[in-house]
Every structure is written in structure tokens, then in C-alpha cells.
Design an enzyme around this catalytic site. Structure first.
Site, short mmCIF file in Angstrom:
data_model
loop_
_atom_site.label_atom_id
_atom_site.label_comp_id
_atom_site.label_asym_id
_atom_site.label_seq_id
_atom_site.Cartn_x
_atom_site.Cartn_y
_atom_site.Cartn_z
N LEU A 157 0.83 -1.21 0.00
CA LEU A 157 0.00 0.00 0.00
C LEU A 157 0.86 1.25 0.00
O LEU A 157 0.51 2.27 -0.58
CB LEU A 157 -0.90 0.02 1.24
CG LEU A 157 -1.98 -1.05 1.35
CD1 LEU A 157 -2.69 -0.94 2.68
CD2 LEU A 157 -2.97 -0.93 0.22
N GLY A 209 7.03 3.70 4.20
CA GLY A 209 7.50 4.81 5.01
C GLY A 209 8.95 4.58 5.38
O GLY A 209 9.55 3.59 4.97
N GLY A 267 9.33 1.21 7.22
CA GLY A 267 9.07 -0.08 6.58
C GLY A 267 7.88 -0.02 5.65
O GLY A 267 7.30 1.04 5.42
N ASP A 308 2.50 15.23 16.60
CA ASP A 308 2.80 15.25 15.17
C ASP A 308 1.53 15.24 14.34
O ASP A 308 1.38 14.47 13.40
CB ASP A 308 3.69 14.05 14.81
CG ASP A 308 4.42 14.26 13.48
OD1 ASP A 308 4.41 15.40 12.98
OD2 ASP A 308 4.98 13.30 12.95
#
Lengths: 354, 445
Positions: free
Chosen positions: B95, B98, B101, B219
Site C-alpha cells: 500500500l 515509510g 518499513g 505530530d
């Protein structure tokens, strides 16, 4: 005006017709009641279709809906429908809830007119809550099959409407601050499982949805709420005991309820209760109790009575925790917490000078 | 190793040792992988998968196979879909990827729920500064939230470990993209107000829950706000989040590691300690500013300039933003954290309470590899495994040379012909390699 098919009735007509039929239903009389029940259901469907539309028709325009809402407020029909809910047939009851919830969600800009309307007519809320509670008493006194049937029907419908109301802070506030709120403590304990769990979800919604409101409520009504809550924790009903213990853990660990938590963990009676619950037969209850018990131990400023109890049981507690749920090896979080508690208890020393 | 195996050769004898065959194929795969990862090759057509994203094991000793082959002599093979089952999950396609991983789709065999799985390799984590600690902290937090399953948090469902491969699988709720990917898919880089409002109210609900659980996210940004196919927003990535101690007097935090453009002045100015919850409010404010205007309130050529600008707290709001949204943004982006809005203030704000009229085109979730419906990628693997495998094995397997690939754009027709040709030739051979594949499928955790 459509060329074919029935001409559309205006909102005022439908509401008037519905009100007349509800009034007829209220007055009773065998033959008439049956006819009235039919009329009520028919008109409820008409209103529902205006709000939700059907497979063939779109919902009505905002103007029509606004008119409908206005008529409903002016005719006092919402209250009337809820008062007579038990007399309306099965589908009709569901339609009442659907209409009610839709009208409640209506917004004009930042305003929710129905919420404002109910604020001026809190009887609606009390009727919804009382509806549940009154039925409970009938149920518990008579244990009759008919009563039981009837209570269930209304309880679940009222439950959906109440939860919809609880989403609005203003309405949740009215409910929390009413005396009727304390009836929930009896209500969640009723032995019919679906009613009890439905009531519990409403109860939980009221106590957790609006964080600041709930925290203020718990702080100002601390004594009253927690003395009632104690009864739930001591209930003979396993489901009640487990659910309420879990909710207690959630309430205490929620940062918004910091003040309530510090107060709760200063009371030695609460600690004793949790220590007893750690030894309950049910493993699930033991586990939930652990998550409340840990807060007492982790408290860096333990009051003397709490410290005394822990010290008196120091060895036993360590021994007990060593063997506590050892099969949860894969749950790191739990094992870390348990190890932390054991260390904390082992290192407990009496405060010098006392 | 027979050199001719890597070449296009008609004299290739397919009665050779199966093991050899398999190793050879692996090598070819390795090559494909390296070429793909450089992203030099355009995909030939949508239906074929070139990349072997099942992760070729690094322990294959490349030296053993090292020999020269002209690049136009290499045979590429379209990937045979291998059914891979890990625990009670069937693996699907990649999908996204990042820094920590890969993320792949998965299907829960018991519940038939679609899931996304973050695959973390210990080797890779060690190379990232604070990698292991961050992941450990994230898992800890995710486990903490696992019990409640708030609808606006991207919840952890399961964790699986593979000690042998030093891999960890974090099974999460399935999402189809982030707000950032939606923004990137439109030229204006922003949402119509009603759409932004829908996301923002969910963001605030999720934040209120996190703060109640004593978690400061630190974040918040469009890239960390994921969406489900049903349009539900889920806050994800607790990699730099911090928990407030149960008995802490207030929500003081000491370090900020979030994305610079979304950091509040107190962090930009390097303060030692600051109230944590207000950090998230600020970042949510920058997020709201960004998704409604398409720009950022503070910019800078580099992180120093950027922090300098944020540190002043001065920014402008474009004219097209009117009250009450303007007031909300000003309230959330107040320089003084004490005076900055709280969640409670936001929830009572006029812009939050109203539902803006449906004006303007809604930004749809961008298609996944050309598929607007985001169909389940696990399904083809299952179909192939259970329905295609024995009846006409190898019908999907095609061999293409480098030349074919390069010429693919201009000579598409010719390529297909060649492929079909190759297809017939190697059909039988593939049936044998299949056996090897399947035995590998059984590796369970």
C-alpha cells in the site's frame, strides 16, 4: 402539486391529524383505540417520509421541514408522543424515535432549534427517563409477562432517543443534574439483559461524552454519585459488576477527571473494595480491579490510611501479585505494570513520626 | 550456473534440475527488484506486476551468481502471485512505504476484515536514529488504546513477530489514504469548507480522546490523518507521542520531534518545557489553515528560517477566509499557549458548531494504482491460488526481455506477440517452479 397520485398534505395538516389521533389514543375505549392506533401509525409514516424521503421520493425541502418542526414544537406533539409511546404499535414506536432523532439533529447555522426547544421543555427528557424508570418499577413489582413485554418495547426506543439527546451538551447537563439521573443506578441492574445493557450505554454516554461537563458534575456531586456507584460495584448481577468496574477504571484514568481520581484514591474504603475485587471468582473482574487498584499504589502522595492498609498487607499483596494472572505472558503492558506494583509495594515504608 | 538460463535462448532445456531453476529465477527477480527500486522503468501496463514486493531475502549470496549478461538479454518474468499467509492473515499488495518499513494490505481469515500491516525489520530500525525506541513507544501507546477503539484513532488490531526473519508485523485498521494524499491530488491543494469541517470535527474528537488518555500526539498534520473508505478520519502515527504521567500536576512536556512546519512557537523558540496539549491544538490549527487555504501559515527556506518565522508568531490569513473560521484559526494559532484555544473552546466555536453549506466539488479519495474503488488486493492472490492454479497454470506468466521493456511504449503490439510466444515455450517449466513456490507459502509464524 403532482398531477397523479395523492396530493401532498401540508406539514400543518399532518401534525394536526397526528395530534388528534394521539389524543384519541390517550382517551382509550376499545374500538376507538384500535382505529386511533392505526391513524397514529399512518400519520407517523407521513412525517417520517417528509424527513427521510422514500425509495421514490426525496426528503422534503428545508422550508417544509422547518414548517414541520415548527408545527411539532407548537403542538407540543413530541412530549405527547413520548407520553403515549406504550400505546403506539411496534412500527409506530420506531417511527417516533426516528422522527424525534431527525428533528433533534436539525440545524440552522450554528443553532440547533430542537435542542433549544427541549431546553425550554425539559419535561420531554424527564418523560423519556421516567418512561424507562416507571416501567422498571412495574416490572420489578409484578414480574408479569405482559408488563415485561411492554417495558422492553419502550425502554429500547426511549434509549435511542435519550442517547441522541445526550450528544448535546445542554441536554446532557439537564439530565445529569436532574434527580431522575440517579434512577439509572437501579435501572442498569435490571435482570433483563438487553434493557440493562441498553440503559448502561446511555448511562455511560452521559458520564463520558462531554468531558468537562462530566468532570464538573462528578466533582460537585461526588458524594452522591459515588455512594450510588458503590452499589453497582457490589451488585449481585455479574454483568453490572463487571461493566461498572470497567467504567470506573475509564473514568478515573481519564485526564479530565484528575480531581475526581485523586479524591477517589484517597478513600480507604475504595481501596478495600478493590482489594476484595482482586480476589473475586471471575478473572475478568479481577483484571478490571487490577487497573483501578494500580492507581492507589502508584499514587506518589498516599494518604496515611491508604498507606496503612497497604503496609498491613504488604507481604500478602506481594505474594498475591506474584501469582496474579501469570498466564498473561504476552501482555507486556500488564506485566510491566504488575512488576512495577510489586516493586512499589515491597519498597513501602511507614512514614516516620506517625 | 548455466549462463544460458539468463538469456533468451530457444535451446533452453526445461527438464533441468528444478532447484537450479528456482535459484536462477530468484536472481532474475533480484535484478528486477533493483531496477524497479531506482524507478527508472515505467510500468508497461496496469495489469502486470513487475515488482516482487514479497521481499527477497538478503541472505542469498549474490557472488555465486555473478556473471556478465548483456542488459537486453535479461529475461524478466511477470510475477506469479504467491499466496502468503501470516498467522491468520492473507497478505495482499503493497500500500505504501515509510521510513520505518512497508505497509501492505491484509485480510483477516477469521473475520474477513480488511487490515493494513506495517512490516518493521529490526535491521532497518537500527539504522534510524531512535528508531527502535520510537517504535517501542508507539506500540506501547497503541496497546494502551487498543481496548477502547475510538473511531477516530487508527487502532492497532494485532501484533505478530517473526523471530527468524527479525520482522514485526503491526496489524492496523485499514485506511485508504491520508488527507495529504487527497490534497496532493487536487490542483488547489485544499478542500471545500464543508469537507474540511467534516474532517476537522473528527480530528478534534480523536484529539479529545487522546488527551483524555493522557497522550500528546505531537505530530498532527494532514499526512498523519488517514481516511477509511467510508470517509472516517483516523489519527495515526504515535511515533513521537508522549504520555503525561497519571499523577502529573499538569501536561508539561519537554521535547518536540514533530514535523517542523506544524510546530508551535514554544518549540520553535526552543523552550525547555511547555504545555503538551496546546502543541496538538497548534498543529491542528496549522492543519486546518492548510486544508482550507492550500498554503502554510509559516514558511521558510530551511528549518532555521522556518522556526524563526514561527517563533515570531506573526502570520496572515488570506482574505477569502471569513469569520467565523478566521476567528477559530486565530484562536488556535495564538502564540501564548495559555491563551491558545482549548479543545473545549474549539468545540463551542461557531465554525465548529455549524455545518457549512455544500459548496464546491468534494475532493475524492485518489484512486489506488488506477483503481477508484480501492478493491481488495488480497483477492487476486486467493483466486489464483484456489481457482487458477491447477487448471491452466502459467497462463499469466510471461517472459519479457529488457528490449521489450524499452520498446514497450512504441512497440506495444510487438511486445505482446513476443510475450505470447515466450509464454507457450515456458509454460511447462513454470508448473514445476510453482511447486517450489507453494512449499514456501507454508512458512508460518
Amino acid at each position: 402539486m403532482p398531477l397523479f397520485g395523492k396530493s401532498q398534505k401540508s406539514p400543518a395538516d399532518v401534525v394536526r391529524a397526528l395530534k388528534e389521533s394521539v389524543n384519541a389514543l390517550e382517551r382509550g375505549g376499545e374500538k376507538k383505540a384500535e382505529k386511533a392506533q392505526e391513524d397514529v401509525s399512518k400519520n407517523l409514516v407521513l412525517i417520517k417520509n417528509m424527513l427521510y424521503g422514500t425509495s421514490d421520493a426525496e426528503p422534503q425541502t428545508d422550508i417544509i421541514v422547518a414548517q414541520l418542526a415548527q408545527e411539532l414544537y407548537n403542538s407540543n406533539l413530541l412530549l405527547l408522543l413520548i407520553q403515549n409511546l406504550s400505546k403506539i404499535d411496534f412500527e409506530g414506536k420506531k417511527d417516533v424515535a426516528q422522527v424525534f432523532n431527525n428533528i433533534l439533529r436539525r440545524q440552522i447555522g450554528t443553532r440547533s432549534p430542537t435542542v433549544e426547544y427541549i431546553c425550554t421543555k425539559p419535561e420531554i427528557l424527564f418523560q423519556l427517563m421516567a418512561g424507562l424508570v416507571k416501567c422498571l418499577y412495574v416490572y420489578s413489582e409484578l414480574y408479569g409477562l405482559i408488563c415485561r413485554y411492554e417495558t422492553q418495547e419502550i425502554a429500547l426506543n426511549c434509549g435511542t432517543m435519550l442517547r441522541e439527546c445526550a450528544r448535546y451538551e445542554a441536554l446532557a447537563k439537564i439530565m445529569l443534574n436532574s434527580d431522575d439521573f440517579y434512577n439509572f443506578f437501579t435501572y442498569v441492574e435490571v435482570s433483563t439483559f438487553d434493557i440493562a445493557s441498553d440503559a448502561f450505554s446511555t448511562f455511560k454516554e452521559l458520564l463520558t461524552r462531554h468531558k468537562i461537563l462530566c468532570a464538573e458534575f462528578l466533582e460537585t456531586n461526588y458524594e452522591k454519585v459515588f455512594s450510588h456507584y458503590q452499589r453497582l460495584l457490589n451488585s449481585e448481577n455479574y454483568v453490572t459488576r463487571r461493566q461498572s468496574l470497567k467504567l470506573l477504571g475509564e473514568l478515573l484514568l481519564d485526564r479530565h477527571n484528575f480531581t475526581v481520581m485523586t479524591r477517589y484514591i484517597s478513600n480507604p474504603d475504595n481501596l478495600k473494595l478493590m482489594m476484595n475485587m482482586l480476589k473475586e471468582r471471575s478473572r475478568n473482574i479481577q483484571f478490571e480491579a487490577f487497573h483501578v487498584f494500580k492507581v492507589f499504589v502508584a499514587n506518589p502522595n498516599k494518604p496515611k490510611p491508604i498507606l496503612d492498609i497497604l503496609l498491613r498487607n504488604q507481604e500478602k499483596l506481594v505474594e498475591f501479585l506474584m501469582k496474579f494472572h501469570t498466564d498473561r505472558a504476552e501482555d507486556e503492558q500488564f506485566n510491566d505494570e504488575k512488576a512495577y506494583l510489586i516493586r512499589q509495594i515491597q519498597e513501602l515504608r511507614p512514614v516516620p513520626g506517625h | 550456473m548455466d549462463k544460458k538460463m539468463c538469456n533468451t535462448s530457444k535451446s533452453y532445456d526445461n527438464s533441468e534440475n528444478v532447484d537450479d531453476d528456482f535459484e536462477n529465477e530468484r536472481e532474475v527477480n533480484n535484478r528486477i527488484f533493483s531496477v524497479e527500486s531506482d524507478e527508472e522503468l515505467p510500468p508497461v501496463s496496469g495489469g502486470e506486476l513487475w515488482i516482487n514486493d514479497n521481499g527477497i531475502e538478503d541472505d542469498v549470496n549474490i557472488c555465486n551468481f555473478f556473471h556478465r549478461v548483456d542488459s537486453d538479454q535479461i529475461i524478466y518474468q511477470t510475477k506469479k502471485r504467491k499466496l502468503k499467509i501470516i498467522g491468520k492473515y492473507v497478505m495482499g499488495d503493497l500500500l505504501g512505504e515509510g521510513s520505518y518499513g512497508k505497509v501492505k494490505e491484509m485480510l483477516d481469515i477469521d473475520t474477513l476484515c480488511r487490515r493494513a500491516v506495517k512490516i518493521l525489520k529490526q535491521k532497518k530500525l537500527r539504522r534510524i536514529p531512535n528508531g527502535e525506541q520510537n517504535v517501542q513507544r508507539e506500540i506501547r501507546l497503541l496497546k494502551l488504546l487498543k481496548g477502547d477503539k475510538h473511531k477516530n484513532i487508527c487502532n492497532l488490531v494485532d501484533i505478530l513477530y517473526n523471530e527468524q526473519k527479525q520482522k514485526m508485523y503491526l496489524v492496523m485498521e485499514y485506511c485508504v489514504g491520508s488527507l495529504q494524499s487527497l490534497l496532493d491530488s487536487t490542483p488547489s491543494k485544499r478542500f471545500p469548507f464543508y469537507q474540511a469541517h467534516g474532517y476537522f470535527t473528527q480530528l478534534i474528537d480523536g484529539l479529545e480522546y487522546l488527551h483524555g488518555m493522557r497522550i500528546v500526539h505531537k505530530d498532527i498534520k494532514p499526512g498523519n490523518l488517514l481516511l477509511t473508505l467510508g470517509g472516517e478520519l483516523k489519527i495515526s502515527d504515535l511515533g513521537v507521542a508522549e504520555t503525561i504521567d497519571l499523577f502529573a500536576e499538569d501536561d508539561t512536556c519537554h521535547n518536540g520531534q514533530g514535523s517542523p512546519a506544524f510546530q508551535p512557537p514554544e518549540i520553535a523558540n526552543g523552550l525547555e518545557c511547555f504545555p503538551g496539549y496546546k502543541v496538538d491544538i497548534w498543529s491542528a490549527g496549522v492543519t486546518l489553515y492548510n486544508v482550507t487555504t492550500g498554503i502554510y501559515p509559516f514558511e521558510g527556506d530551511n528549518i532555521y528560517r522556518l522556526f524563526e518565522n514561527i517563533g515570531t508568531g506573526n502570520f496572515t490569513i488570506p482574505d477569502e477566509i471569513e469569520e467565523p473560521l478566521k476567528g477559530l484559526l486565530l484562536g488556535m494559532l495564538r502564540m501564548d499557549p495559555q491563551r491558545r484555544f482549548s479543545i473545549q473552546d474549539i468545540k463551542k466555536h461557531a465554525w465548529f458548531l455549524q455545518r457549512p453549506p455544500r459548496l464546491g466539488e468534494e475532493v475524492p479519495i485518489p484512486p489506488f494504482r488506477g483503481d477508484e474503488l480501492h478493491s481488495m488486493t488480497v483477492l487476486p492472490y486467493l483466486i489464483e491460488h484456489y481457482y487458477d492454479c491447477h487448471s491452466d497454470a502459467g497462463s499469466d506468466i510471461q517472459f519479457i526481455t529488457e528490449r521489450d521493456l524499452n520498446g514497450a511504449k512504441t512497440e506495444k503490439r510487438q511486445t505482446t506477440e513476443e510475450r505470447q510466444h515466450a509464454d507457450v515455450e515456458h509454460e511447462e517449466e513454470m508448473e514445476e517452479t510453482d511447486i517450489v513456490h507453494n512449499s514456501e507459502t507454508d512458512t508460518r509464524l
